[in-house]
Design a protein around this motif. Structure first.
Motif, PDB file in Angstrom:
ATOM      1  N   HIS A 158     -22.299  11.544  45.261  1.00 11.72           N
ATOM      2  CA  HIS A 158     -23.312  11.405  46.309  1.00 11.72           C
ATOM      3  C   HIS A 158     -24.656  11.471  45.604  1.00 11.72           C
ATOM      4  O   HIS A 158     -25.054  12.527  45.116  1.00 11.72           O
ATOM      5  CB  HIS A 158     -23.160  12.548  47.321  1.00 11.72           C
TER       6      HIS A 158
ATOM      7  N   ILE B  20     -17.486   6.052  43.303  1.00 14.08           N
ATOM      8  CA  ILE B  20     -16.131   6.584  43.200  1.00 14.08           C
ATOM      9  C   ILE B  20     -15.736   6.405  41.750  1.00 14.08           C
ATOM     10  O   ILE B  20     -15.743   5.284  41.230  1.00 14.08           O
ATOM     11  CB  ILE B  20     -15.152   5.847  44.124  1.00 14.08           C
ATOM     12  N   THR B  21     -15.447   7.518  41.075  1.00 14.18           N
ATOM     13  CA  THR B  21     -15.066   7.462  39.667  1.00 14.18           C
ATOM     14  C   THR B  21     -13.583   7.721  39.538  1.00 14.18           C
ATOM     15  O   THR B  21     -13.081   8.733  40.030  1.00 14.18           O
ATOM     16  CB  THR B  21     -15.853   8.500  38.840  1.00 14.18           C
TER      17      THR B  21
ATOM     18  N   ILE C 167     -21.637   0.424  47.081  1.00 18.26           N
ATOM     19  CA  ILE C 167     -20.973   1.510  46.353  1.00 18.26           C
ATOM     20  C   ILE C 167     -20.597   0.986  44.974  1.00 18.26           C
ATOM     21  O   ILE C 167     -20.360  -0.200  44.786  1.00 18.26           O
ATOM     22  CB  ILE C 167     -19.704   1.967  47.103  1.00 18.26           C
TER      23      ILE C 167
ATOM     24  N   VAL D 112     -21.228   7.883  50.410  1.00 11.76           N
ATOM     25  CA  VAL D 112     -20.584   7.937  49.106  1.00 11.76           C
ATOM     26  C   VAL D 112     -21.281   6.899  48.245  1.00 11.76           C
ATOM     27  O   VAL D 112     -21.373   5.732  48.627  1.00 11.76           O
ATOM     28  CB  VAL D 112     -19.067   7.631  49.186  1.00 11.76           C
TER      29      VAL D 112
ATOM     30  N   VAL E 135      -9.902  11.718  40.300  1.00  7.63           N
ATOM     31  CA  VAL E 135     -10.853  10.985  41.129  1.00  7.63           C
ATOM     32  C   VAL E 135     -12.036  11.896  41.430  1.00  7.63           C
ATOM     33  O   VAL E 135     -11.859  13.066  41.761  1.00  7.63           O
ATOM     34  CB  VAL E 135     -10.212  10.541  42.465  1.00  7.63           C
TER      35      VAL E 135
ATOM     36  N   LEU F  80     -15.814  11.787  43.614  1.00  6.77           N
ATOM     37  CA  LEU F  80     -16.744  11.085  44.485  1.00  6.77           C
ATOM     38  C   LEU F  80     -18.150  11.505  44.093  1.00  6.77           C
ATOM     39  O   LEU F  80     -18.361  12.656  43.693  1.00  6.77           O
ATOM     40  CB  LEU F  80     -16.480  11.458  45.945  1.00  6.77           C
TER      41      LEU F  80
ATOM     42  N   HIS G 148     -11.091  18.353  46.147  1.00  7.61           N
ATOM     43  CA  HIS G 148     -11.675  17.058  45.810  1.00  7.61           C
ATOM     44  C   HIS G 148     -13.060  17.273  45.194  1.00  7.61           C
ATOM     45  O   HIS G 148     -13.890  17.986  45.747  1.00  7.61           O
ATOM     46  CB  HIS G 148     -11.796  16.165  47.047  1.00  7.61           C
TER      47      HIS G 148
ATOM     48  N   TRP H 247     -16.809  16.498  44.076  1.00  4.57           N
ATOM     49  CA  TRP H 247     -18.000  15.771  44.509  1.00  4.57           C
ATOM     50  C   TRP H 247     -19.115  16.037  43.502  1.00  4.57           C
ATOM     51  O   TRP H 247     -19.503  17.185  43.289  1.00  4.57           O
ATOM     52  CB  TRP H 247     -18.474  16.266  45.871  1.00  4.57           C
TER      53      TRP H 247
END
Length: 144
Positions: A74, A8-9, A43, A5, A70, A72, A118, A120
């Motif tokens: 990558h 994280i926003t 991170i 990861v 939220v 994530l 979720h 990404w």
């Protein structure tokens, strides 16, 4: 897709208020275009307007499960890797909510949601270099 990861926003209602909260906790951030970045080891924690984050992820409030606020991220080393990871995620059953494309920040990214919704973001951002171990650093931010 490497097991990593990068960012994280957190989608927040008021970026200034959220930044002040984290700064009261002793965190030191940097704001760029109404987005606040906090370097947290390898991170990065990002604060961004919730509505902007939802739009950027290609998610509307009316979609099943809504938007959690939220995302994530990558980060990968090339545009081709973005395409490869998005394609692999789709083959694995993910829903592509924003196909890979050039970004407003000069990178290249796409977004998928996993089986539980979720978000990404898979991104190539030449402004956030990846170390050999995959850790990310925002230029100008020091590691606390």
């Amino acid at each position: 897709m490497e097991q990593r990861v990068s960012l994280i926003t957190l989608g927040v209602g008021d970026v200034r208020r959220a930044r002040a909260f984290y700064e009261r906790l002793g965190w030191q951030g940097q704001e760029v275009e109404e987005t606040v970045f906090f370097q947290t080891g390898g991170i990065v924690l990002v604060l961004w307007g919730r509505d902007k984050l939802a739009r950027d992820c290609g998610i509307t409030e009316g979609q099943a499960g809504g938007f959690s606020g939220v995302a994530l991220a990558h980060n990968v080393r090339s545009k081709a890797a973005v395409d490869d990871v998005i394609a692999a995620a789709e083959r694995a059953g993910a829903t592509v909510t924003r196909p890979p494309a050039e970004t407003f920040y000069g990178g290249y990214a796409g977004v998928f949601t996993d089986l539980d919704g979720h978000a990404w973001e898979i991104a190539h951002n030449p402004g956030f270099p990846l170390a050999a171990d995959g850790s990310i650093t925002v230029p100008g931010l020091s590691n606390p």
